[in-house]
Design a protein around this motif. Structure first.
Motif, PDB file in Angstrom:
ATOM      1  N   ASP A 212      71.422  50.344  59.462  1.00  0.00           N
ATOM      2  CA  ASP A 212      72.289  49.226  59.076  1.00  0.00           C
ATOM      3  C   ASP A 212      73.042  48.597  60.252  1.00  0.00           C
ATOM      4  O   ASP A 212      73.985  47.831  60.027  1.00  0.00           O
TER       5      ASP A 212
ATOM      6  N   SER B 157      73.467  45.924  63.224  1.00  0.00           N
ATOM      7  CA  SER B 157      73.011  44.579  63.532  1.00  0.00           C
ATOM      8  C   SER B 157      72.760  44.467  65.033  1.00  0.00           C
ATOM      9  O   SER B 157      73.652  44.750  65.839  1.00  0.00           O
TER      10      SER B 157
ATOM     11  N   LYS C 269      68.754  46.414  61.987  1.00  0.00           N
ATOM     12  CA  LYS C 269      68.416  45.081  61.499  1.00  0.00           C
ATOM     13  C   LYS C 269      68.432  44.169  62.718  1.00  0.00           C
ATOM     14  O   LYS C 269      69.484  43.947  63.314  1.00  0.00           O
TER      15      LYS C 269
ATOM     16  N   TYR D 265      73.473  39.661  58.941  1.00  0.00           N
ATOM     17  CA  TYR D 265      73.696  41.108  58.886  1.00  0.00           C
ATOM     18  C   TYR D 265      75.166  41.495  58.864  1.00  0.00           C
ATOM     19  O   TYR D 265      75.505  42.670  58.973  1.00  0.00           O
TER      20      TYR D 265
END
Length: 265
Positions: free
Chosen positions: A5, A7, A31, A79
């Motif tokens: 998770d 960014s 991400k 994100y």
């Protein structure tokens, strides 16, 4: 899954070290905003999505402030913020010597290779600081450490990147944003493809990287893994450093080589 998770922006991700890093970040749960000046960005993002990862491509000029701002804004919009910036994009500028290098050429090399990372720090650091902690990684080069690994324009730009990482780490004191640089040696990327292709076609691959103790060039994944380490909590106390990833090339001054197990003549 060190980047679940998280960014992440990777510039120069259309090929080479950037593509390898974007792929590995995504494989570990990140991400990824895949940024490149070429259509390679979409190819990298598609490969990541096909493998079950999360990625979105954006076509940018890493040396353009407007484009860098767009990339950071995209990461925050898609994100929810930014945790990692890997400012990897760069150009070689050829191998002209000082007297054959035009002002236009060195200006362009510095714009992409040095101003690009500067813009990455300038616009990514505040967003990363908002998350409480994070990392910025800049791609420098062994050419920035000492002479002999690149043209004057390229070498000067990469020396600037090394010092930029150090200065940035100091100016971000208290933010919990770490800034480090990696200094690749000879690596098989789009930039060095002609060298590797020539060596293969001529049956001279044994001469590629022969000046370093490992006696070979590197693959992009070997550099990308060091970038991921620096971006991760595994490197939580590494800050303001320039890490040479060059097979040992920069560990020595020029000397008569001694081969393992025998004395060279």
């Amino acid at each position: 899954m060190r980047f679940t998770d998280k960014s992440i922006i990777v510039t120069g991700a259309g090929s080479g070290i950037g593509r390898a890093a974007a792929t590995l970040f995504a494989a570990e749960g990140g991400k990824v905003i895949v940024a490149d000046v070429t259509d390679g960005a979409e190819a990298t993002a598609k490969a990541i999505r096909d493998a079950g990862g999360v990625a979105e491509a954006i076509r940018i000029d890493a040396g353009s402030e407007e484009d860098v701002v767009k990339a950071v804004a995209l990461a925050c919009d898609r994100y929810g913020g930014l945790d990692v910036m890997f400012a990897n994009a760069g150009i070689s500028g050829g191998m002209a010597n000082i007297f054959d290098t035009s002002v236009e050429l060195i200006t362009e090399v510095l714009r992409v290779n040095l101003i690009g990372p500067y813009l990455a720090v300038k616009h990514a650091a505040p967003r990363i600081a908002e998350r409480g902690k994070g990392a910025i990684i800049l791609t420098a080069s062994v050419a920035g450490i000492r002479s002999g690994a690149g043209s004057p324009a390229y070498s000067a730009s990469k020396a600037g990147v090394i010092n930029l990482a150090r200065v940035s780490a100091q100016q971000l004191a208290g933010s919990n944003v770490r800034v480090n640089a990696i200094c690749p040696g000879l690596t098989e990327t789009g930039m060095t493809k002609p060298t590797f292709d020539y060596a293969r076609d001529a049956g001279k691959m044994d001469r590629v990287g022969r000046l370093n103790p490992l006696r070979r060039g590197a693959q992009p994944e070997e550099l990308a893994k060091v970038a991921l380490f620096l971006a991760s909590d595994d490197a939580s106390y590494v800050n303001g450093q320039a890490i040479a990833v060059d097979g040992g090339l920069s560990s020595s001054h020029p000397v008569t080589k001694q081969e393992y197990g025998r004395t060279a003549v």
